[in-house]
Scaffold this active site. Structure first.
Site, PDB file in Angstrom:
ATOM      1  CG  ASP A  31       0.209  -2.343   6.407  1.00  0.00           C
ATOM      2  OD1 ASP A  31      -0.611  -2.454   6.997  1.00  0.00           O
ATOM      3  OD2 ASP A  31       0.439  -1.703   5.294  1.00  0.00           O
ATOM      4  CB  CYS A  64      -3.776   3.373  -1.499  1.00  0.00           C
ATOM      5  SG  CYS A  64      -5.012   4.927  -1.384  1.00  0.00           S
ATOM      6  CE  LYS A 116      -7.469  -0.149   5.844  1.00  0.00           C
ATOM      7  NZ  LYS A 116      -8.472   0.086   4.747  1.00  0.00           N
ATOM      8  CD  GLN A 129      -6.923  -4.403   3.487  1.00  0.00           C
ATOM      9  OE1 GLN A 129      -7.780  -5.091   3.665  1.00  0.00           O
ATOM     10  NE2 GLN A 129      -6.841  -3.126   3.594  1.00  0.00           N
ATOM     11  CG  HIS A 165      -2.001   0.907   1.335  1.00  0.00           C
ATOM     12  ND1 HIS A 165      -1.588   2.269   1.779  1.00  0.00           N
ATOM     13  CD2 HIS A 165      -3.475   0.935   1.109  1.00  0.00           C
ATOM     14  CE1 HIS A 165      -2.883   2.960   1.743  1.00  0.00           C
ATOM     15  NE2 HIS A 165      -3.748   2.135   1.362  1.00  0.00           N
TER      16      HIS A 165
END
Length: 399
Positions: free
Chosen positions: A194, A358, A220, A197, A117
């Site tokens: 990260d 993104c 999220k 997600q 991302h």
């Protein structure tokens, strides 16, 4: 059970029942989260950590209970290793501006896979430009996996940091993060993961993967917007200087000398998003009412069903086919612009994402600058997948 708890899933959009397939952008909120935030403002609203009255104590207890819940959720050894931030983007920038500035210099490498991302690319580019380091892209294989042979070849004594997503927001790819981390550590490099997600889809254990930093966003994860968390190993937090100054992050202040509070508070200047933490705590409680392994299994089955169903749509091509992935389906539809596809689906009550997500380098890997994305969550159903497929078939058959 999950659907019953989420009020917005029962509204109409353009006269049709809402089909929410934009979970990669943000998840919808269960009533338990909505009620927890309302209850906080209705009965416990106060600033934290610096009041002796009852409501200050109540608000502080809720805030720190949220920190403990995040630590438990991530498998972190201690709540003191959790810093509250606005979300993954702020967490990554915090690491770049504190640990990065102190440890990355001229000639150093920051390895960043092509699937990342933008929020896990741009801060490292900015840091590299100022410190004369290099951001080195790690290529992808045709199926959307990170090329592990290329990754191993790119690691060297110059590598200071590897920044990698736990799951791709556009391809759904789940990289072998633990193995990548172990290899990076052989070269003395740190690893930032990260998790934006990943956290809603499968269990996370930061100790098992040995991540140095792990970041996620509450919105999220069925929690409010504007709240997230950064996990960091305690020795790293202890060595990092504050990146913002103000109230709450100090121990003492005079015009001669200021001393800072210990981590994690030294990284939480000013009044934080207290109600956001309350909502995050409620979201974690709600999510823990389901078996997290069962969620992952259900979503895997739903993804398999969706891939099979979408294969019936002429001209539809799904991007990526990594064997380990979350329920994210980015696709193109021959003869139709991605924005036009999303607008058509919206008229039928179906919310998907269109554009570059993104993640422009990941799309460029497939020669694209735009795609449609349907991203699924535990409250989605096979019937909703059927509605998506039926709408796409109607679009293809329309003049």
């Amino acid at each position: 059970m999950a659907r019953r708890d989420v009020p917005i899933l029962h509204r109409l959009v353009n006269g049709r029942p809402l089909v929410w397939l934009d979970n990669g952008a943000t998840t919808q909120k269960p009533r338990q989260v909505i009620e927890a935030v309302a209850a906080f403002y209705g009965s416990a609203n106060s600033n934290i950590h610096r009041g002796a009255h009852t409501m200050a104590r109540d608000a502080t207890a809720l805030y720190e209970a949220g920190r403990a819940a995040v630590a438990d959720f991530l498998g972190a050894p201690s709540p003191e290793e959790i810093v509250f931030v606005r979300g993954t983007t702020e967490a990554i920038n915090l690491v770049a501006e504190t640990w990065g500035r102190a440890n990355i210099g001229p000639g150093d490498d920051i390895l960043v896979p092509v699937l990342e991302h933008h929020s896990d690319i741009v801060p490292w580019q900015q840091l590299a430009a100022e410190t004369h380091a290099r951001v080195v892209p790690v290529p992808l294989l045709p199926d959307g996996q990170i090329d592990q042979f290329a990754y191993a070849d790119l690691l060297s004594s110059r590598t200071r940091l590897v920044a990698v997503s736990h799951a791709s927001n556009v391809l759904g790819t789940v990289p072998p993060v633990a193995e990548m981390t172990a290899l990076a550590h052989r070269y003395g490099a740190k690893v930032l993961v990260d998790g934006a997600q990943a956290v809603a889809h499968f269990p996370v254990d930061v100790q098992a993967m040995d991540a140095d930093f792990y970041a996620f966003s509450g919105h999220k994860l069925f929690a409010p917007t504007g709240i997230g968390a950064l996990y960091a190993k305690p020795e790293l937090l202890a060595a990092m200087v504050p990146w913002q100054g103000g109230g709450n992050m100090i121990e003492s202040v005079s015009f001669d000398r200021t001393t800072f509070a210990p981590a994690p508070h030294r990284f939480e200047a000013g009044t934080g998003h207290i109600s956001g933490v309350v909502g995050l705590l409620a979201a974690l409680d709600w999510l823990s009412s389901f078996d997290h392994e069962a969620i992952a299994e259900y979503e895997a089955d739903l993804l398999a069903y969706a891939r099979q169903a979408l294969a019936m749509v002429p001209g539809l091509e799904i991007l990526g086919d990594a064997p380990d992935r979350i329920a994210v389906l980015a696709f193109t539809l021959a003869g139709h612009d991605s924005t036009a596809v999303a607008q058509f689906l919206d008229l039928e009550g179906i919310a998907v994402r269109s554009g570059h997500h993104c993640a422009q380098p990941a799309l460029a890997h497939y020669g694209l600058d735009s795609a449609v994305r349907a991203s699924l969550a535990l409250y989605n159903t096979p019937e909703e997948v059927d509605q998506l497929v039926s709408s796409l078939l109607r679009l293809q058959q329309s003049p």
